[in-house]
Design an enzyme around this catalytic site. Sequence first.
Site, PDB file in Angstrom:
ATOM      1  N   LYS A 131       0.842  -1.325  -0.027  1.00 24.37           N
ATOM      2  CA  LYS A 131       0.083  -0.196   0.004  1.00 24.37           C
ATOM      3  C   LYS A 131       0.882   1.173   0.158  1.00 24.37           C
ATOM      4  O   LYS A 131       1.372   1.591   0.853  1.00 24.37           O
ATOM      5  CB  LYS A 131      -0.849   0.176   1.256  1.00 24.37           C
ATOM      6  CG  LYS A 131      -1.813   1.427   1.358  1.00 24.37           C
ATOM      7  CD  LYS A 131      -2.317   1.511   2.507  1.00 24.37           C
ATOM      8  CE  LYS A 131      -2.759   3.122   2.917  1.00 24.37           C
ATOM      9  NZ  LYS A 131      -2.108   4.269   2.169  1.00 24.37           N
TER      10      LYS A 131
ATOM     11  N   GLY B 206       5.757   5.130   9.187  1.00 21.52           N
ATOM     12  CA  GLY B 206       4.777   6.424   9.247  1.00 21.52           C
ATOM     13  C   GLY B 206       4.969   6.937  10.782  1.00 21.52           C
ATOM     14  O   GLY B 206       5.814   6.625  11.648  1.00 21.52           O
ATOM     15  N   SER B 207       3.578   7.509  11.025  1.00 22.19           N
ATOM     16  CA  SER B 207       3.308   8.274  12.252  1.00 22.19           C
ATOM     17  C   SER B 207       3.355   7.125  13.474  1.00 22.19           C
ATOM     18  O   SER B 207       2.710   6.100  13.374  1.00 22.19           O
ATOM     19  CB  SER B 207       2.411   9.009  12.515  1.00 22.19           C
ATOM     20  OG  SER B 207       1.151   8.308  12.280  1.00 22.19           O
TER      21      SER B 207
ATOM     22  N   GLY C  70       1.020   3.833  13.666  1.00 22.01           N
ATOM     23  CA  GLY C  70       1.841   2.503  13.894  1.00 22.01           C
ATOM     24  C   GLY C  70       1.360   1.926  15.116  1.00 22.01           C
ATOM     25  O   GLY C  70       1.553   0.721  15.238  1.00 22.01           O
TER      26      GLY C  70
ATOM     27  N   GLU D 264       8.727   1.284  11.745  1.00 22.99           N
ATOM     28  CA  GLU D 264       9.588   2.485  11.685  1.00 22.99           C
ATOM     29  C   GLU D 264       8.768   3.690  11.651  1.00 22.99           C
ATOM     30  O   GLU D 264       8.060   4.086  10.930  1.00 22.99           O
ATOM     31  CB  GLU D 264      10.325   2.284  10.288  1.00 22.99           C
ATOM     32  CG  GLU D 264      11.759   2.896  10.481  1.00 22.99           C
ATOM     33  CD  GLU D 264      11.599   4.702  10.213  1.00 22.99           C
ATOM     34  OE1 GLU D 264      11.301   5.467  10.998  1.00 22.99           O
ATOM     35  OE2 GLU D 264      11.877   4.749   8.862  1.00 22.99           O
TER      36      GLU D 264
ATOM     37  N   CYS E 224      12.771  11.084   8.813  1.00 22.73           N
ATOM     38  CA  CYS E 224      12.255  10.436  10.306  1.00 22.73           C
ATOM     39  C   CYS E 224      13.430  10.694  11.084  1.00 22.73           C
ATOM     40  O   CYS E 224      13.565  10.838  12.297  1.00 22.73           O
ATOM     41  CB  CYS E 224      11.625   9.013  10.015  1.00 22.73           C
ATOM     42  SG  CYS E 224      12.857   7.947   9.169  1.00 22.73           S
TER      43      CYS E 224
ATOM     44  N   GLU F 190       8.204  15.643  17.476  1.00 23.39           N
ATOM     45  CA  GLU F 190       8.755  15.355  15.887  1.00 23.39           C
ATOM     46  C   GLU F 190       7.962  16.546  15.182  1.00 23.39           C
ATOM     47  O   GLU F 190       6.747  16.521  15.215  1.00 23.39           O
ATOM     48  CB  GLU F 190       8.504  13.995  15.456  1.00 23.39           C
ATOM     49  CG  GLU F 190       8.978  14.010  13.790  1.00 23.39           C
ATOM     50  CD  GLU F 190       8.793  12.578  13.309  1.00 23.39           C
ATOM     51  OE1 GLU F 190       9.855  12.188  12.911  1.00 23.39           O
ATOM     52  OE2 GLU F 190       7.850  11.914  13.549  1.00 23.39           O
TER      53      GLU F 190
END
Length: 483
Positions: A177, A230-231, A235, A252, A286, A385
């Site tokens: 995806k 992703g975030s 996650g 990650e 990231c 972040e």
Amino acid sequence: MHRLEQQFIDNQWVRSRGARYLPVMNPYREEVLAEVTAGAPQDVDDAVKTAQRALPAWRSLGGAKRATYLEGFAAALTRRREALVRLSSTNNGKVLAEAAIDLDDAIACYRYYADQARRLDERQGAAVSVEMANVEARCYHDPVGVVGLITPWNFPLVTSAWKLAPALAAGCTAVLKPSEVTPLPEQALAEIALEIGLPSGVLNLLNGDGEGIGAPLSRHAGIDKISFTGSNRVGEAVMAAAAERTVGVSLELGGKSPILVMEDADPEQAADWVMAGIYFNAGQICSATSRLLVHEAVADSLYSALEKRIDALVLGNPLAEQTDMGPLANARQRETVNGYLATAEQEGLRVVRDARHRQLPSRGYFVAPTLYRDVPLTSRLWKEEIFGPVLCGHSVANEQEAIALANDSDFGLAATVISGDGDRARRIGRELRAGSIWFNSEQLVLPETGWGGFKRSGIGRELGPWGLSSYLEVKHVIGPSHG
């Protein structure tokens, strides 16, 4: 305007079962490039069942034969290099040099895992030393099965490669995806699968958002592992869905990485590495080293060097060769970053370079490079972040304080150490709690070295042999040595 209303399932483009469509933007022109289907759970079910049917034959093919397909991906991406670099720049807002790095690193990843696939054959059935007499034990590595791969929008081609290449090398079949923000570059993977004759069902590519594809894929009973980048918020949802079925996850997630500049560093050289660590890809990395810990003896010199470099950055059309920084990838991210700048004003942070005082291009989702110094450790901008071109600095009195503050974070993805003494930089790096530590260099991400973080930065590792291992199950066959 092109509409991506089809899904790639069983080596065919089939119409999505979804009824919603999402705009795909050019972040520089703020214009709609295309529309993409939001997808539907039925699409996921069709793709997973197809991947399940393809699994036995692909698993049995052997690593050497799977390697030829991985080399095919690398070769086909190389042939498409110029077109894909421009497409990625247009869809993502990256400058051309950054888009080229995204693609070239992806090509290197496919080649690396072609080699790893061949080596996997050599490892199968390796004898295990045991002390018990007349007993043998042999170790085998089986693919996990059908894997769901969910990639982000900041580096679409390389993050797909980090997942797809080791998964295919291991003998897994995949449902991929792409991000609905930047789906266009990854459509080439489906085209390449047909071009190189990848067996039907080994790669299925589903366009869509979290509601239409991401959440149903994470929950699907036929998925044996999920790999997500992703975030943290998403996650954690992916992990919760996997926990309900006790399947593996690789995550990650976020980062708030430090860069430590010691008193024996050359401020001019250090400034170049600081710039690369935070303003590359407009800070949408990231691993962005967004927390600057600088020894007070060189702080003034470093900030002066950074001011000059920030002022020299050219913001503009990412397709123009002279542009140093393009726009953020989407309007939502610009709003998020601008929200942090408003918070900085409320907190009274000390400004070295302020995004709001720089003239921006007349269009595009731009945020100018921003720098604060002497940022309190309690500031939201120091702790959270931001995922944009915002650097927060804090002075330290000694090495011990720098190490302690670097480790004082919920995240632990990466860090950089800059010192005039390479041995000292290595030693400091060993004290830092993060997955990748660079010293006296820019951020080098290599196929051979693992990628992933400590603490809230994620679970597991991508790249290197560790990336391959995450798609394998270890099996031991034990019995009498003369049976």
